[in-house]
Design a protein around this motif. Structure first.
Motif, PDB file in Angstrom:
ATOM      1  N   UNK A 113      47.225  40.557  94.046  1.00  9.90           N
ATOM      2  CA  UNK A 113      47.959  41.822  93.865  1.00  9.90           C
ATOM      3  C   UNK A 113      48.515  41.871  92.449  1.00  9.90           C
ATOM      4  N   UNK A 114      48.426  43.028  91.823  1.00 16.04           N
ATOM      5  CA  UNK A 114      48.961  43.210  90.471  1.00 16.04           C
ATOM      6  C   UNK A 114      50.096  44.213  90.489  1.00 16.04           C
ATOM      7  N   UNK A 115      51.159  43.864  89.741  1.00 17.21           N
ATOM      8  CA  UNK A 115      52.343  44.706  89.635  1.00 17.21           C
ATOM      9  C   UNK A 115      52.883  44.654  88.210  1.00 17.21           C
ATOM     10  N   UNK A 116      53.679  45.679  87.863  1.00 13.97           N
ATOM     11  CA  UNK A 116      54.388  45.676  86.577  1.00 13.97           C
ATOM     12  C   UNK A 116      55.815  45.233  86.826  1.00 13.97           C
ATOM     13  N   UNK A 124      49.562  38.112  91.380  1.00 11.83           N
ATOM     14  CA  UNK A 124      49.977  37.071  92.313  1.00 11.83           C
ATOM     15  C   UNK A 124      48.869  36.037  92.452  1.00 11.83           C
ATOM     16  N   UNK A 125      49.221  34.766  92.317  1.00 11.96           N
ATOM     17  CA  UNK A 125      48.241  33.684  92.440  1.00 11.96           C
ATOM     18  C   UNK A 125      48.264  33.053  93.827  1.00 11.96           C
ATOM     19  N   UNK A 126      49.156  33.544  94.690  1.00  8.23           N
ATOM     20  CA  UNK A 126      49.264  33.016  96.051  1.00  8.23           C
ATOM     21  C   UNK A 126      49.360  34.171  97.050  1.00  8.23           C
ATOM     22  N   UNK A 127      49.041  33.874  98.291  1.00  6.74           N
ATOM     23  CA  UNK A 127      49.222  34.846  99.368  1.00  6.74           C
ATOM     24  C   UNK A 127      50.679  34.860  99.805  1.00  6.74           C
ATOM     25  N   UNK A 142      52.815  33.548  89.875  1.00  8.87           N
ATOM     26  CA  UNK A 142      52.370  34.759  89.163  1.00  8.87           C
ATOM     27  C   UNK A 142      51.767  34.357  87.830  1.00  8.87           C
ATOM     28  N   UNK A 143      50.751  35.088  87.410  1.00  9.43           N
ATOM     29  CA  UNK A 143      50.211  34.897  86.060  1.00  9.43           C
ATOM     30  C   UNK A 143      50.301  36.233  85.339  1.00  9.43           C
ATOM     31  N   UNK A 144      50.642  36.150  84.059  1.00  5.07           N
ATOM     32  CA  UNK A 144      50.709  37.379  83.248  1.00  5.07           C
ATOM     33  C   UNK A 144      49.305  37.842  82.927  1.00  5.07           C
ATOM     34  N   UNK A 145      49.059  39.144  83.114  1.00  5.54           N
ATOM     35  CA  UNK A 145      47.752  39.740  82.823  1.00  5.54           C
ATOM     36  C   UNK A 145      47.840  40.330  81.429  1.00  5.54           C
TER      37      UNK A 145
END
Length: 148
Positions: A113-116, A124-127, A142-145
């Motif tokens: 999932x991606x969010x601002x 999100x790197x995990x469920x 979380x990883x920064x995109x």
């Protein structure tokens, strides 16, 4: 904008197809199409676990089967309803990724999932992610995109 009878019939048909598929839609797709879900009814309507409803312009998912009553609205009965949170994914342009909303244990973000948040886009790197993106200690969650 006025539609011809033929166009109106086609739109009704498309809406009917979408409504039959509504229960199977992922949360991110459901969130962008709340109009295909019925409005919440507090008059003794039987709801099944996983059923989605629209309430005050927001989409909610039923957490446990129950028969509704007026004082068990989605905003008043957190044990019965979870707000469906909008999130982008790898195919969502970073300019269109929705803002992060603090989830509860009943509506976490999915892996991918991606969010601002904080002026950045996060994935999100995990469920079942309920943690704030960019907060100390969440580097593995979380990883920064950076791509657009």
């Amino acid at each position: 904008m006025a539609f011809t009878e033929e166009e109106e019939a086609a739109l009704r048909g498309i809406l009917a197809i979408y409504k039959t598929q509504a229960p199977a839609l992922s949360s991110d797709l459901a969130e962008i199409a709340p109009a295909i879900y019925q409005a919440w009814m507090g008059d003794g309507h039987a709801y099944a676990s996983g059923e989605r409803v629209s309430y005050d312009g927001t989409l909610y998912t039923c957490l446990q089967a129950h028969t509704s009553q007026a004082d068990w609205s989605p905003t008043a009965a957190a044990s019965l309803w979870a707000r469906t949170l909008e999130a982008g994914n790898a195919d969502t342009p970073t300019s269109e990724v929705p803002e992060w909303v603090q989830p509860d244990s009943t509506n976490p973000y999915a892996q991918g999932a991606r969010v601002k948040h904080g002026g950045k886009v996060w994935e999100s790197t995990v469920a079942n992610n309920v943690w704030e993106p960019g907060a100390t200690g969440t580097e593995a969650l979380w990883r920064e995109v950076t791509e657009d």
